[in-house]
Design an enzyme around this catalytic site. Sequence first.
Site, PDB file in Angstrom:
ATOM      1  N   ARG A 182       0.657  -1.191   0.109  1.00 20.02           N
ATOM      2  CA  ARG A 182      -0.209  -0.081   0.115  1.00 20.02           C
ATOM      3  C   ARG A 182       0.645   1.346   0.130  1.00 20.02           C
ATOM      4  O   ARG A 182       0.415   2.359   0.556  1.00 20.02           O
ATOM      5  CB  ARG A 182      -0.934  -0.042   1.233  1.00 20.02           C
ATOM      6  N   ARG A 217      -3.170   6.566   0.800  1.00 13.81           N
ATOM      7  CA  ARG A 217      -3.881   7.522   1.761  1.00 13.81           C
ATOM      8  C   ARG A 217      -2.753   8.038   2.818  1.00 13.81           C
ATOM      9  O   ARG A 217      -3.268   9.165   3.239  1.00 13.81           O
ATOM     10  CB  ARG A 217      -4.979   7.063   2.611  1.00 13.81           C
ATOM     11  N   ARG A 258      -7.503  12.254  -4.349  1.00 11.86           N
ATOM     12  CA  ARG A 258      -8.803  11.876  -4.066  1.00 11.86           C
ATOM     13  C   ARG A 258      -9.915  12.788  -3.796  1.00 11.86           C
ATOM     14  O   ARG A 258     -11.167  12.447  -3.980  1.00 11.86           O
ATOM     15  CB  ARG A 258      -8.542  10.764  -2.905  1.00 11.86           C
ATOM     16  N   TYR A 285     -15.198 -11.009   0.947  1.00 10.34           N
ATOM     17  CA  TYR A 285     -16.046  -9.881   0.734  1.00 10.34           C
ATOM     18  C   TYR A 285     -17.154  -9.777  -0.190  1.00 10.34           C
ATOM     19  O   TYR A 285     -18.068  -8.824   0.309  1.00 10.34           O
ATOM     20  CB  TYR A 285     -15.007  -8.953  -0.330  1.00 10.34           C
TER      21      TYR A 285
HETATM   22  C1  LIG Z   1      -7.968  -6.351   1.675  1.00  9.04           C
HETATM   23  C2  LIG Z   1      -7.319  -5.596   0.397  1.00  9.04           C
HETATM   24  C3  LIG Z   1      -8.103  -4.556  -0.101  1.00  9.04           C
HETATM   25  N1  LIG Z   1      -7.299  -3.950  -1.112  1.00  9.04           N
HETATM   26  C4  LIG Z   1      -6.127  -4.612  -1.335  1.00  9.04           C
HETATM   27  C5  LIG Z   1      -5.954  -5.628  -0.203  1.00  9.04           C
HETATM   28  C6  LIG Z   1      -4.942  -6.448   0.250  1.00  9.04           C
HETATM   29  C7  LIG Z   1      -3.901  -5.861   1.040  1.00  9.04           C
HETATM   30  C8  LIG Z   1      -4.321  -5.934   2.443  1.00  9.04           C
HETATM   31  O1  LIG Z   1      -4.595  -6.877   3.032  1.00  9.04           O
HETATM   32  O2  LIG Z   1      -4.146  -4.852   2.713  1.00  9.04           O
HETATM   33  C9  LIG Z   1      -5.010  -4.314  -2.106  1.00  9.04           C
HETATM   34  C10 LIG Z   1      -4.705  -2.884  -2.672  1.00  9.04           C
HETATM   35  N2  LIG Z   1      -5.337  -1.867  -2.449  1.00  9.04           N
HETATM   36  C11 LIG Z   1      -4.800  -0.790  -2.805  1.00  9.04           C
HETATM   37  C12 LIG Z   1      -3.515  -1.113  -3.448  1.00  9.04           C
HETATM   38  C13 LIG Z   1      -2.746  -0.561  -4.370  1.00  9.04           C
HETATM   39  C14 LIG Z   1      -1.297  -0.544  -4.446  1.00  9.04           C
HETATM   40  C15 LIG Z   1      -0.372  -0.174  -3.173  1.00  9.04           C
HETATM   41  O3  LIG Z   1      -0.350  -1.131  -2.299  1.00  9.04           O
HETATM   42  O4  LIG Z   1       0.198   0.874  -3.094  1.00  9.04           O
HETATM   43  C16 LIG Z   1      -3.551  -2.669  -3.240  1.00  9.04           C
HETATM   44  C17 LIG Z   1      -2.253  -3.563  -3.465  1.00  9.04           C
HETATM   45  C18 LIG Z   1      -5.225   0.487  -3.064  1.00  9.04           C
HETATM   46  C19 LIG Z   1      -6.086   1.187  -2.042  1.00  9.04           C
HETATM   47  N3  LIG Z   1      -7.363   0.478  -1.613  1.00  9.04           N
HETATM   48  C20 LIG Z   1      -8.014   1.319  -0.844  1.00  9.04           C
HETATM   49  C21 LIG Z   1      -7.387   2.556  -0.729  1.00  9.04           C
HETATM   50  C22 LIG Z   1      -8.136   3.711  -0.024  1.00  9.04           C
HETATM   51  C23 LIG Z   1      -9.236   4.143  -0.571  1.00  9.04           C
HETATM   52  C24 LIG Z   1      -9.642   5.508  -0.559  1.00  9.04           C
HETATM   53  O5  LIG Z   1      -8.793   6.331  -0.806  1.00  9.04           O
HETATM   54  O6  LIG Z   1     -10.729   5.952  -0.113  1.00  9.04           O
HETATM   55  C25 LIG Z   1      -6.231   2.090  -1.455  1.00  9.04           C
HETATM   56  C26 LIG Z   1      -5.224   3.403  -1.719  1.00  9.04           C
HETATM   57  C27 LIG Z   1      -9.345   0.869   0.005  1.00  9.04           C
HETATM   58  C28 LIG Z   1      -9.605  -0.307   0.400  1.00  9.04           C
HETATM   59  N4  LIG Z   1      -9.479  -1.801  -0.324  1.00  9.04           N
HETATM   60  C29 LIG Z   1      -9.528  -2.922   0.281  1.00  9.04           C
HETATM   61  C30 LIG Z   1      -9.871  -2.463   1.738  1.00  9.04           C
HETATM   62  C31 LIG Z   1     -10.151  -2.949   2.772  1.00  9.04           C
HETATM   63  C32 LIG Z   1      -9.958  -0.972   1.693  1.00  9.04           C
HETATM   64  C33 LIG Z   1     -10.057   0.200   2.778  1.00  9.04           C
HETATM   65  C34 LIG Z   1      -9.218   0.263   3.961  1.00  9.04           C
HETATM   66  C35 LIG Z   1      -7.939   0.626   3.243  1.00  9.04           C
HETATM   67  O7  LIG Z   1      -7.808   1.746   2.760  1.00  9.04           O
HETATM   68  O8  LIG Z   1      -6.884   0.116   3.560  1.00  9.04           O
HETATM   69  C36 LIG Z   1      -9.502  -4.169  -0.120  1.00  9.04           C
END
Ligand SMILES: Cc1c2[nH]c(c1CCC(=O)O)Cc1[nH]c(c(CCC(=O)O)c1C)Cc1[nH]c(c(CCC(=O)O)c1C)Cc1[nH]c(c(C)c1CCC(=O)O)C2
Length: 379
Positions: free
Chosen positions: A33, A37, A46, A163
């Site tokens: 990640r 954020r 965003r 999910y």
């Molecule tokens: C479970 C999971 C998700 N998404 C992802 C996982 C597996 C990794 C892990 O276990 O953390 C994977 C993911 N999500 C995102 C990436 C992008 C690339 C990176 O890693 O930099 C990657 C590799 C962007 C994102 N995915 C998300 C954001 C934030 C969204 C926003 O801007 O509102 C980003 C940058 C949203 C997201 N997406 C998901 C959740 C639970 C959430 C909300 C909580 C959070 O932000 O961690 C599902």
Amino acid sequence: MADPKPFPPLKNDLILRAARGEKTERAPVWVMRQAGRYLPEFREERVMNDFFKICRTPELATKVTLQPIDRYDGLLDASIIFSDILVIPQALGMEVEMVPGKGPHFPDPLVKPEEVHTKLKESVDVNKELQYVFDAITMTRHALNGRVPLIGFVGAPWTLMSYMIEGGGSKTLSKAKEWLYKYPQESHELLRRITDVCVDFLVGQVRAGAQMLQVFESWGGELGPHEFEQFSLPYLAQIATRVKEILGRDESVPMTVFAKGSWYALDKLAVIGYETVSLDWTYSPTAAKAVTKGRVTLQGNMDPSVLLGGDEAIVATATRMVREFGSTGRYIANLGHGILPSVPVEGMELFLKTVHRVGLEVAAEEKAKEIKSDMNILG
Ligand SMILES: Cc1c2[nH]c(c1CCC(=O)O)Cc1[nH]c(c(CCC(=O)O)c1C)Cc1[nH]c(c(CCC(=O)O)c1C)Cc1[nH]c(c(C)c1CCC(=O)O)C2
């Protein structure tokens, strides 16, 4: 179609060499990640754009993927394409929203087992449904200009199934688990369908320019060992085997599996076809090395919360981590899970700089030891 223009030559292949088990001059490092954020420049983006709009617009996905690479210039050894694991449920026909401050929300989740057939597409053409990810990968690979390799990814079948049934985050995963026990046949049917899309999607990502792949089983640890072996492991194994079969020797890239919390399965995760196993922070590096015995490269595993703990804690913990894993082979430094949104950008920078410094120190010490033992043999 992938962009026919050849990609720029790669200038830093540390992570690819570490994944293949070759010695490296220091441990490569990236952070799960890393685009997201905690970065003010991402938050700015965003305000203007919805999360999935960024994912679906190659120019925006490229821009955001490059944000950490530019900010931490020379400190990151890999980039990961900006996207989400939930693009697969979308490709299968489900609606997913990203609610600011809350996370993912499915307005119409899977409730009854027969909905596997009524709510989801029978087959998914990834070139149609997920072409935007392939375009983002191709564009990003060009924009990176060979600075570091580009990682593609998917969510693993059990995590995605969870999910799709829970409809969002959940503390207990009780609805998804109820399916496993009450409707094992339909659960396997659903896992199979997701696996098929994962395979095609990963193959497409490599053909579009991804140089390494990671499979996120973020909710692996919610299953016990018996359930993990039934409902997660076989699909993780299938994904690695089938992706490599389709790509063949010439096109295949290193693959990483991250089954968060599934410490009991580490020995098995080392033999299902992945070059790298990513660990969360509950493993001791020494114990993980003893179990995996050099069969795979290990990735991880600092607790992301340490980055909130101030300079002293970051330096001490990152130093201990790199020293314990050892840094001249079979190790990729990372966090044990995604970076938290509240992490200060300076904390991330200190982590990366510490890993570089200690990685070089350990490599030099190991080299000196080797020379000494060579001299002993000669002398
Ligand atoms: C479970 C999971 C998700 N998404 C992802 C996982 C597996 C990794 C892990 O276990 O953390 C994977 C993911 N999500 C995102 C990436 C992008 C690339 C990176 O890693 O930099 C990657 C590799 C962007 C994102 N995915 C998300 C954001 C934030 C969204 C926003 O801007 O509102 C980003 C940058 C949203 C997201 N997406 C998901 C959740 C639970 C959430 C909300 C909580 C959070 O932000 O961690 C599902």
